[in-house]
Every structure is written in C-alpha cells, then in structure tokens.
Write an enzyme that holds these catalytic residues in place. Structure first.
Site, PDB file in Angstrom:
ATOM      1  N   ALA A 191       4.478   2.657   6.455  1.00 35.64           N
ATOM      2  CA  ALA A 191       5.057   1.552   7.206  1.00 35.64           C
ATOM      3  C   ALA A 191       4.219   0.318   6.889  1.00 35.64           C
ATOM      4  O   ALA A 191       3.047   0.433   6.507  1.00 35.64           O
ATOM      5  CB  ALA A 191       5.016   1.858   8.696  1.00 35.64           C
ATOM      6  N   GLU A 213       6.716  10.450   5.535  1.00 33.86           N
ATOM      7  CA  GLU A 213       7.702  10.746   6.588  1.00 33.86           C
ATOM      8  C   GLU A 213       9.130  10.486   6.105  1.00 33.86           C
ATOM      9  O   GLU A 213      10.049  11.226   6.460  1.00 33.86           O
ATOM     10  CB  GLU A 213       7.368   9.910   7.831  1.00 33.86           C
ATOM     11  CG  GLU A 213       6.036  10.322   8.435  1.00 33.86           C
ATOM     12  CD  GLU A 213       5.549   9.365   9.511  1.00 33.86           C
ATOM     13  OE1 GLU A 213       5.150   8.237   9.158  1.00 33.86           O
ATOM     14  OE2 GLU A 213       5.558   9.740  10.685  1.00 33.86           O
TER      15      GLU A 213
HETATM   16  N1  CAA Z   1       1.448  -1.941   4.558  1.00 30.96           N
HETATM   17  C1  CAA Z   1       1.361  -3.203   4.115  1.00 30.96           C
HETATM   18  N2  CAA Z   1       0.894  -3.527   2.888  1.00 30.96           N
HETATM   19  C2  CAA Z   1       0.507  -2.522   2.094  1.00 30.96           C
HETATM   20  C3  CAA Z   1       0.576  -1.180   2.487  1.00 30.96           C
HETATM   21  C4  CAA Z   1       1.086  -0.892   3.786  1.00 30.96           C
HETATM   22  N3  CAA Z   1       1.227   0.368   4.241  1.00 30.96           N
HETATM   23  N4  CAA Z   1       0.100  -0.405   1.482  1.00 30.96           N
HETATM   24  C5  CAA Z   1      -0.244  -1.242   0.489  1.00 30.96           C
HETATM   25  N5  CAA Z   1       0.004  -2.532   0.842  1.00 30.96           N
HETATM   26  C6  CAA Z   1      -0.227  -3.738   0.071  1.00 30.96           C
HETATM   27  C7  CAA Z   1      -1.701  -4.070  -0.006  1.00 30.96           C
HETATM   28  O1  CAA Z   1      -2.108  -4.733   1.166  1.00 30.96           O
HETATM   29  C8  CAA Z   1      -1.766  -4.926  -1.238  1.00 30.96           C
HETATM   30  O2  CAA Z   1      -1.314  -6.211  -0.912  1.00 30.96           O
HETATM   31  P1  CAA Z   1      -2.173  -7.514  -1.366  1.00 30.96           P
HETATM   32  O3  CAA Z   1      -2.095  -7.478  -2.861  1.00 30.96           O
HETATM   33  O4  CAA Z   1      -1.414  -8.641  -0.750  1.00 30.96           O
HETATM   34  O5  CAA Z   1      -3.541  -7.312  -0.847  1.00 30.96           O
HETATM   35  C9  CAA Z   1      -0.712  -4.289  -2.142  1.00 30.96           C
HETATM   36  O6  CAA Z   1       0.142  -3.527  -1.287  1.00 30.96           O
HETATM   37  C10 CAA Z   1      -1.301  -3.333  -3.168  1.00 30.96           C
HETATM   38  O7  CAA Z   1      -2.098  -2.376  -2.471  1.00 30.96           O
HETATM   39  P2  CAA Z   1      -3.630  -2.075  -2.832  1.00 30.96           P
HETATM   40  O8  CAA Z   1      -4.268  -3.278  -3.451  1.00 30.96           O
HETATM   41  O9  CAA Z   1      -4.284  -1.509  -1.619  1.00 30.96           O
HETATM   42  O10 CAA Z   1      -3.446  -0.943  -3.968  1.00 30.96           O
HETATM   43  P3  CAA Z   1      -4.504   0.186  -4.382  1.00 30.96           P
HETATM   44  O11 CAA Z   1      -3.948   0.776  -5.608  1.00 30.96           O
HETATM   45  O12 CAA Z   1      -5.883  -0.361  -4.382  1.00 30.96           O
HETATM   46  O13 CAA Z   1      -4.430   1.257  -3.163  1.00 30.96           O
HETATM   47  C11 CAA Z   1      -3.330   2.682  -1.530  1.00 30.96           C
HETATM   48  C12 CAA Z   1      -3.273   2.006  -2.944  1.00 30.96           C
HETATM   49  C13 CAA Z   1      -4.429   3.734  -1.498  1.00 30.96           C
HETATM   50  C14 CAA Z   1      -1.962   3.329  -1.296  1.00 30.96           C
HETATM   51  C15 CAA Z   1      -3.609   1.592  -0.464  1.00 30.96           C
HETATM   52  O14 CAA Z   1      -2.711   0.513  -0.653  1.00 30.96           O
HETATM   53  C16 CAA Z   1      -3.461   2.065   0.950  1.00 30.96           C
HETATM   54  O15 CAA Z   1      -4.322   2.753   1.459  1.00 30.96           O
HETATM   55  N6  CAA Z   1      -2.346   1.669   1.638  1.00 30.96           N
HETATM   56  C17 CAA Z   1      -2.127   1.973   3.015  1.00 30.96           C
HETATM   57  C18 CAA Z   1      -1.763   3.432   3.225  1.00 30.96           C
HETATM   58  C19 CAA Z   1      -1.546   3.708   4.695  1.00 30.96           C
HETATM   59  O16 CAA Z   1      -2.440   3.613   5.511  1.00 30.96           O
HETATM   60  N7  CAA Z   1      -0.303   4.063   5.071  1.00 30.96           N
HETATM   61  C20 CAA Z   1       0.049   4.345   6.429  1.00 30.96           C
HETATM   62  C21 CAA Z   1       0.651   3.112   7.038  1.00 30.96           C
HETATM   63  S1  CAA Z   1       0.908   3.280   8.788  1.00 30.96           S
HETATM   64  C22 CAA Z   1       2.320   4.159   8.941  1.00 30.96           C
HETATM   65  O17 CAA Z   1       2.947   4.537   7.976  1.00 30.96           O
HETATM   66  C23 CAA Z   1       2.783   4.431  10.354  1.00 30.96           C
HETATM   67  C24 CAA Z   1       3.871   5.458  10.467  1.00 30.96           C
HETATM   68  O18 CAA Z   1       3.641   6.602  10.747  1.00 30.96           O
HETATM   69  C25 CAA Z   1       5.249   5.069  10.277  1.00 30.96           C
END
Ligand code: CAA
Length: 258
Positions: free
Chosen positions: A66, A112
């Site tokens: 999300a 999910e």
């Molecule tokens: N929400 C918003 N933006 C996100 C995102 C997310 N879930 N995942 C990645 N992005 C964005 C990053 O912020 C980044 O944007 P900027 O360039 O503007 O900074 C862009 O996408 C690229 O991401 P990264 O630079 O982080 O890419 P990476 O290759 O270094 O890392 C990753 C990849 C490990 C997937 C990392 O992006 C990450 O950890 N993302 C979040 C994963 C996460 O926590 N997901 C759970 C979300 S909460 C949820 O889903 C609730 C639910 O149950 C419904």
C-alpha cells in the site's frame, strides 16, 4: 474512472490483462490504483467474452505494498470512515478466475493483492513478505487472514511478526505460490495458463471459483452443500451437455459459455 492512469488494461482473446503501472513508486497501491484495478476487474467480470483475468506488475515489482506516503498522516477515524482499502473487497469478489503473475517485490499490500487472486504464478525473482510490522502497523488488505489460510498459523505468524521477506522458492515450499517459473518465462507461462483456463466453460469456471471460495470461508458441511448446489446447477447449462456429448463422441468440446 474515465481513463486509466495507473494501470494498463488489455483484452487478449478471452483473457483480461491488468498491468500495474506506477513504476516511480514500485507499483505502490494508492487510492487511484485500487479504484482503477477494481473498475477494470469488474468490467472484465461483467463481460462473458472474458474467462480469466491476469494481474501483473513490472519486472522489479509486482507491488511494493500500500502507498505508505498516502497513509502516513491519516487518523484512525479517517481510515475507517473512508474504508481505506474498500476497493479491494470489490476486486476480491469477482467471479472470474484471477491469476497473479508476480515478478520482483510483492510486499505488504502487494502480497495481499496476490493472495486475493486464485492462482499465484511467481518468477524465480519474486520476493514476498508482510513488512507492515516494521512500519508500526499490521497487514490491512486481508493478509492476516489469507496468509494463515494459505500457509498455516506458524509460517504466517513468523512472517507477519518478523516482517521477514522470502524468496520464490520458499514461497512455493510453504504453499504461498502455485508455481515458480523462470523470470524470462513469466508472461508466457501466465498467457498459456490464462488461455487454457479461459477456454473452459464460463459457468463451470464461476462454479469452481464459488466452491473454492466456500472452502476458504465455511465449515466442511456448509462447503459440501455449496458444492452440491453448484454441481447440480451446471446440469442446466448448454456447456454441460456439450462437454459430456463431446466426451462420448471422442471429440474436443465447443463451449458456448452458457
Ligand atoms: N509506498 C510508497 N512509496 C513506495 C513504496 C510504498 N509501499 N514502496 C516503494 N516506494 C517508493 C519509494 O519511496 C521510492 O520513491 P522515491 O524515489 O520518491 O524515494 C520508490 O518507490 C523506489 O523505492 P526504493 O528507492 O525504496 O527502491 P529500493 O529498490 O531501494 O527498495 C523496497 C525496494 C525494498 C521494496 C523498498 O521500496 C521498500 O521497502 N518499500 C516498502 C515496502 C513496504 O513496507 N510495504 C508495505 C507497505 S504498508 C502496507 O502494504 C499496508 C497493508 O497491509 C495494505
């Protein structure tokens, strides 16, 4: 939704394709994406020319969850009043079989979303996880319930409590994915599988999905009652007569999808 901005939507033969397309955010699922996916899936579901739906993302990310930036400042009452993930209930309710073709990250809401689908095809590059615990929350798009049903309590609890990410091989071993394929073959494999499914009689596909859903949600006794009902109802379809006649006549069936 008058025009899709965050997804690509395409019909190929009897298969409806939905490709998540927010590359700058690794396909993070914001309100716009959720609504567009729900609308596209509902439109395919209403079309008797569609017998299977494929949901896929990019090579790097199916969906990284999300949209965290969209949620960050919300209050509890806002999350509840707006039913923040409500569109996904509509997506999960479609009658048509849905295949998730997962390459790269399927994290949080991405994992999910895959679990709302009926079949999860994973590229060997796929990574699954429920990292919400790292953000001070818990899975909120069905993960706490669907992951346990998919892999059992102890695997689900470890993944949800630790936030640990798993690779495609482990996901297959614990029963989270249907099949792992080479990353370069993912879309070809998804096409073959979706075309195969979509060639079957539509009423029997709907019935099969309804019985599978019942197995997830009800007791054995209630589920068997659903099966009895669904099985019997198909005997009023043209396709059941055609399918059984084709068997007797030793020829392939020509389904009319009714
Ligand atoms: N929400 C918003 N933006 C996100 C995102 C997310 N879930 N995942 C990645 N992005 C964005 C990053 O912020 C980044 O944007 P900027 O360039 O503007 O900074 C862009 O996408 C690229 O991401 P990264 O630079 O982080 O890419 P990476 O290759 O270094 O890392 C990753 C990849 C490990 C997937 C990392 O992006 C990450 O950890 N993302 C979040 C994963 C996460 O926590 N997901 C759970 C979300 S909460 C949820 O889903 C609730 C639910 O149950 C419904």
């Amino acid at each position: 939704v008058t025009e899709y901005e965050t997804i690509l939507v395409e019909q190929r033969g009897r298969v409806g394709w939905i490709t998540l397309n927010r590359p700058q955010a690794l396909n993070a699922l914001n309100g716009r994406v959720s609504e567009e996916v729900a609308v596209a899936a509902e439109a395919f579901d209403a079309d008797s020319g569609i017998g299977a739906i494929v949901v896929t993302g990019s090579e790097k990310a199916f969906a990284a969850g999300a949209d965290i930036k969209e949620m960050e400042s919300k209050t509890a009452s806002e999350m509840l009043e707006t039913d923040h993930f409500g569109a996904w209930t509509r997506f999960a309710a479609v009658r048509t079989p849905v295949i998730a073709a997962v390459s790269g990250y399927a994290l949080g809401g991405g994992c999910e979303l895959a679990m709302m689908c009926d079949i999860i095809l994973a590229a060997d590059s796929a990574r699954f996880g429920q990292p919400e615990i790292n953000l001070g929350v818990v899975p909120g798009m069905g993960g706490t319930q669907r992951l346990i049903r998919a892999v059992g309590y102890y695997k689900a609890a470890e993944l949800i409590l630790s936030g640990r990410m798993i690779d495609a091989a482990e996901a297959e071993r614990i029963g989270l994915v249907s099949r792992v394929v080479a990353a370069t073959e993912l879309l070809a494999e998804a096409t073959t599988l979706a075309d195969t499914i979509a060639s079957k009689s539509l009423p029997s596909l709907y019935a099969a999905k309804a019985t599978l859903d019942a197995a997830m949600e009800t007791s054995l006794e209630d589920g068997l009652a659903v099966e009895k009902q669904q099985f019997a109802a198909l005997f009023d379809t043209a396709d059941q007569k055609e399918g059984m006649a084709a068997f007797r006549e030793k020829r392939p069936p020509h389904f009319a999808h009714r």
